[in-house]
Motif scaffolding. Structure first.
Motif, PDB file in Angstrom:
ATOM      1  N   CYS A   1       0.733  -1.102  -0.017  1.00 23.21           N
ATOM      2  CA  CYS A   1       0.118   0.089  -0.106  1.00 23.21           C
ATOM      3  C   CYS A   1       0.946   1.146  -0.071  1.00 23.21           C
ATOM      4  CB  CYS A   1      -0.923   0.184   1.291  1.00 23.21           C
ATOM      5  SG  CYS A   1      -2.207  -1.247   1.371  1.00 23.21           S
ATOM      6  N   LEU A   2       0.629   2.305  -0.529  1.00 30.65           N
ATOM      7  CA  LEU A   2       1.287   3.479  -0.915  1.00 30.65           C
ATOM      8  C   LEU A   2       0.432   4.658  -0.424  1.00 30.65           C
ATOM      9  CD1 LEU A   2       2.474   3.281  -4.485  1.00 30.65           C
ATOM     10  CD2 LEU A   2       3.600   2.101  -2.335  1.00 30.65           C
ATOM     11  N   GLY A   3       0.937   5.374   0.632  1.00 29.71           N
ATOM     12  CA  GLY A   3       0.009   6.394   1.227  1.00 29.71           C
ATOM     13  C   GLY A   3       0.550   7.778   0.987  1.00 29.71           C
ATOM     14  N   ALA A   4      -0.279   8.924   0.870  1.00 30.41           N
ATOM     15  CA  ALA A   4       0.094  10.336   0.633  1.00 30.41           C
ATOM     16  C   ALA A   4       0.826  10.373  -0.757  1.00 30.41           C
ATOM     17  CB  ALA A   4       0.663  10.901   1.746  1.00 30.41           C
ATOM     18  N   LEU A   5       0.126  10.104  -1.838  1.00 28.35           N
ATOM     19  CA  LEU A   5       0.763   9.930  -3.292  1.00 28.35           C
ATOM     20  C   LEU A   5       1.172  11.325  -3.474  1.00 28.35           C
ATOM     21  CD1 LEU A   5      -1.451   7.513  -5.128  1.00 28.35           C
ATOM     22  CD2 LEU A   5       0.674   7.202  -3.987  1.00 28.35           C
ATOM     23  N   ALA A   6       2.481  11.518  -4.285  1.00 31.44           N
ATOM     24  CA  ALA A   6       2.928  12.760  -4.725  1.00 31.44           C
ATOM     25  C   ALA A   6       1.796  12.958  -6.006  1.00 31.44           C
ATOM     26  CB  ALA A   6       4.208  12.350  -5.442  1.00 31.44           C
ATOM     27  N   GLU A   7       1.738  14.260  -6.426  1.00 28.91           N
ATOM     28  CA  GLU A   7       0.907  14.740  -7.282  1.00 28.91           C
ATOM     29  C   GLU A   7       1.326  14.163  -8.542  1.00 28.91           C
ATOM     30  OE1 GLU A   7       0.412  18.937  -7.802  1.00 28.91           O
ATOM     31  OE2 GLU A   7      -0.085  19.237  -5.893  1.00 28.91           O
ATOM     32  N   SER A   8       2.563  13.871  -8.785  1.00 29.32           N
ATOM     33  CA  SER A   8       2.881  13.138 -10.096  1.00 29.32           C
ATOM     34  C   SER A   8       2.825  11.735 -10.304  1.00 29.32           C
ATOM     35  CB  SER A   8       4.367  13.660 -10.431  1.00 29.32           C
ATOM     36  OG  SER A   8       5.326  12.951  -9.405  1.00 29.32           O
ATOM     37  N   ALA A   9       2.193  11.006  -9.194  1.00 29.47           N
ATOM     38  CA  ALA A   9       2.314   9.656  -9.028  1.00 29.47           C
ATOM     39  C   ALA A   9       1.188   9.114  -9.766  1.00 29.47           C
ATOM     40  CB  ALA A   9       2.478   9.076  -7.495  1.00 29.47           C
TER      41      ALA A   9
ATOM     42  N   ILE B   1       7.253   9.119  -5.117  1.00 27.13           N
ATOM     43  CA  ILE B   1       5.840   8.784  -5.386  1.00 27.13           C
ATOM     44  C   ILE B   1       4.999   8.706  -4.026  1.00 27.13           C
ATOM     45  CG2 ILE B   1       6.401   7.665  -7.413  1.00 27.13           C
ATOM     46  CD1 ILE B   1       6.201   5.055  -5.879  1.00 27.13           C
ATOM     47  N   CYS B   2       5.268   8.603  -3.122  1.00 28.24           N
ATOM     48  CA  CYS B   2       4.602   8.524  -1.905  1.00 28.24           C
ATOM     49  C   CYS B   2       5.316   9.015  -0.504  1.00 28.24           C
ATOM     50  CB  CYS B   2       4.144   7.284  -1.504  1.00 28.24           C
ATOM     51  SG  CYS B   2       5.103   5.619  -1.388  1.00 28.24           S
ATOM     52  N   ALA B   3       4.673   9.377   0.413  1.00 26.89           N
ATOM     53  CA  ALA B   3       5.104   9.629   1.833  1.00 26.89           C
ATOM     54  C   ALA B   3       5.360   8.373   2.721  1.00 26.89           C
ATOM     55  CB  ALA B   3       4.307  10.590   2.511  1.00 26.89           C
ATOM     56  N   TYR B   4       4.516   7.251   2.350  1.00 27.71           N
ATOM     57  CA  TYR B   4       4.757   6.188   3.210  1.00 27.71           C
ATOM     58  C   TYR B   4       4.204   4.930   2.697  1.00 27.71           C
ATOM     59  CZ  TYR B   4      -0.176   6.510   4.655  1.00 27.71           C
ATOM     60  OH  TYR B   4      -1.409   6.579   4.633  1.00 27.71           O
ATOM     61  N   ALA B   5       4.845   3.619   2.886  1.00 25.91           N
ATOM     62  CA  ALA B   5       4.549   2.510   2.153  1.00 25.91           C
ATOM     63  C   ALA B   5       4.444   1.258   3.147  1.00 25.91           C
ATOM     64  CB  ALA B   5       5.329   2.132   0.943  1.00 25.91           C
ATOM     65  N   PHE B   6       3.431   0.473   3.041  1.00 26.15           N
ATOM     66  CA  PHE B   6       3.663  -0.942   4.042  1.00 26.15           C
ATOM     67  C   PHE B   6       2.885  -2.261   3.226  1.00 26.15           C
ATOM     68  CE2 PHE B   6      -0.446   1.820   4.630  1.00 26.15           C
ATOM     69  CZ  PHE B   6      -1.147   0.786   4.539  1.00 26.15           C
TER      70      PHE B   6
ATOM     71  N   ARG C   1       4.020   6.373 -13.572  1.00 16.07           N
ATOM     72  CA  ARG C   1       5.055   6.968 -12.682  1.00 16.07           C
ATOM     73  C   ARG C   1       5.318   5.786 -11.659  1.00 16.07           C
ATOM     74  NH1 ARG C   1       9.806   9.501 -11.830  1.00 16.07           N
ATOM     75  NH2 ARG C   1       9.843  10.759 -10.222  1.00 16.07           N
ATOM     76  N   ILE C   2       4.486   5.276 -11.015  1.00 15.13           N
ATOM     77  CA  ILE C   2       4.439   4.313  -9.770  1.00 15.13           C
ATOM     78  C   ILE C   2       5.381   3.209 -10.313  1.00 15.13           C
ATOM     79  CG2 ILE C   2       3.223   2.636  -8.370  1.00 15.13           C
ATOM     80  CD1 ILE C   2       1.163   5.188  -8.148  1.00 15.13           C
ATOM     81  N   ARG C   3       4.808   2.613 -11.519  1.00 13.33           N
ATOM     82  CA  ARG C   3       5.417   1.305 -12.236  1.00 13.33           C
ATOM     83  C   ARG C   3       6.846   1.669 -12.570  1.00 13.33           C
ATOM     84  NH1 ARG C   3       2.343  -3.144 -14.184  1.00 13.33           N
ATOM     85  NH2 ARG C   3       0.123  -2.826 -13.611  1.00 13.33           N
ATOM     86  N   THR C   4       7.118   2.837 -13.036  1.00  9.45           N
ATOM     87  CA  THR C   4       8.447   3.110 -13.522  1.00  9.45           C
ATOM     88  C   THR C   4       9.484   3.122 -12.477  1.00  9.45           C
ATOM     89  OG1 THR C   4       7.583   4.171 -15.365  1.00  9.45           O
ATOM     90  CG2 THR C   4       9.977   4.786 -14.713  1.00  9.45           C
ATOM     91  N   VAL C   5       9.029   3.832 -11.178  1.00  9.79           N
ATOM     92  CA  VAL C   5      10.109   4.030 -10.191  1.00  9.79           C
ATOM     93  C   VAL C   5      10.148   2.520  -9.192  1.00  9.79           C
ATOM     94  CG1 VAL C   5      10.098   5.067  -7.916  1.00  9.79           C
ATOM     95  CG2 VAL C   5       9.541   6.504  -9.762  1.00  9.79           C
ATOM     96  N   LEU C   6       8.974   1.924  -9.191  1.00 10.07           N
ATOM     97  CA  LEU C   6       9.354   0.768  -8.229  1.00 10.07           C
ATOM     98  C   LEU C   6       9.870  -0.560  -8.928  1.00 10.07           C
ATOM     99  CD1 LEU C   6       5.919   0.824  -6.351  1.00 10.07           C
ATOM    100  CD2 LEU C   6       8.167   1.633  -5.755  1.00 10.07           C
TER     101      LEU C   6
END
Length: 272
Positions: free
Chosen positions: A90-98, A146-151, A102-107
């Motif tokens: 789970c990704l929380g507090a997504l960046a505006e560009s996410a 891309i996000c402020a936190y993940a878990f 963008r998420i797939r490219t980064v991760l």
């Protein structure tokens, strides 16, 4: 009082619901049930629901603590993770560009293949990696672009093993602490203890392999400091929950202390 397995589904396998059902059958004096997550508004909430949710948090400690009105059913067991929930982060507090690309490219560039990516779901997005170990590495690494936190979505963290040097869940530590706080204070007064001893147990430990078992309440002077320290050490899925829960617990203890001081002065002067 139990640990959720997923942010959007507390008991996806239904195993703990079965344990709870057996406990209610064994204790027919229990007439109503509050069970978080089903009895509180969850995400997404309307503005009105958010207001009601916050009002509920303010008094939830009182519900768990009630000396004569509630019994707390405590379930610490965790079922094994089904394969359907492997690899989900789970990704929380997504960046505006996410966005999805963008998420797939980064991760994927950093960790490996993503088989699924969902946006617009709590807490912001969910991505599924090809294997669970990759998901654990991704959740443990900063992805600030891309996000402020993940878990990891499936939460297999223990209810509370902090005293043994392990980890624990912040909300569970809070619930256990407030469940016994009032009873522990009242039982130091003989008149009160005599009344409380005639009531059903305050806390029952549930298990899939044994009948519900009463939990002993310890009235020691270090209790509040110990619970506060454990909440500070515990893990919270939501990044803003720890200061919130510490504040709720401290306010609860201060209020309980203030009310009992005046009430017990009157009780000490009253006839038996």
């Amino acid at each position: 009082s139990y640990g959720w397995l997923l942010p959007w589904e507390a008991d996806p396998t239904g195993e703990r619901l079965g344990v709870l059902r057996d406990a209610l059958r064994a204790h027919p004096h229990l007439k109503a049930l509050f069970i978080d997550q089903a009895t509180l508004y969850q995400h997404p909430r309307t503005e009105k629901q958010e207001e009601q949710f916050n009002r509920a948090l303010d008094v939830m400690g009182d519900l768990y603590a009630s000396a004569v009105g509630t019994t707390v059913l405590q379930l610490k067991e965790l079922p094994p993770r089904p394969s359907d929930y492997d690899g989900i982060v789970c990704l929380g507090a997504l960046a505006e560009s996410a966005d999805e690309q963008r998420i797939r490219t980064v991760l994927e560039g950093r960790f490996g293949t993503i088989t699924k990516c969902e946006l617009g779901v709590h807490p912001g997005a969910r991505v599924t990696f090809a294997d669970h170990e990759t998901a654990k590495r991704a959740a443990a690494s900063p992805v600030e672009e891309i996000c402020a936190y993940a878990f990891v979505a499936w939460n297999d963290r223990a209810y509370d093993e902090i005293d043994e040097g392990g980890d624990g869940r912040g909300w569970c530590v809070f619930e256990e602490g407030v469940s016994v706080e009032l009873i522990a204070r009242l039982e130091t007064y003989p008149k009160m203890k005599a009344v409380l001893d005639a009531l059903p147990p305050k806390v029952l430990a549930l298990s899939s392999s044994a009948p519900p078992k009463p939990v002993a309440v310890s009235a020691d002077d270090t209790r509040v400091a110990r619970v506060t320290a454990k909440i500070e050490k515990a893990t919270f899925t939501g990044p803003n929950d720890k200061p919130l829960v510490v504040g709720i617990y401290r306010e609860f203890v201060e209020r309980i202390t203030r009310v009992l001081t005046s009430t017990l002065k009157l009780a000490a002067a009253a006839p038996d």
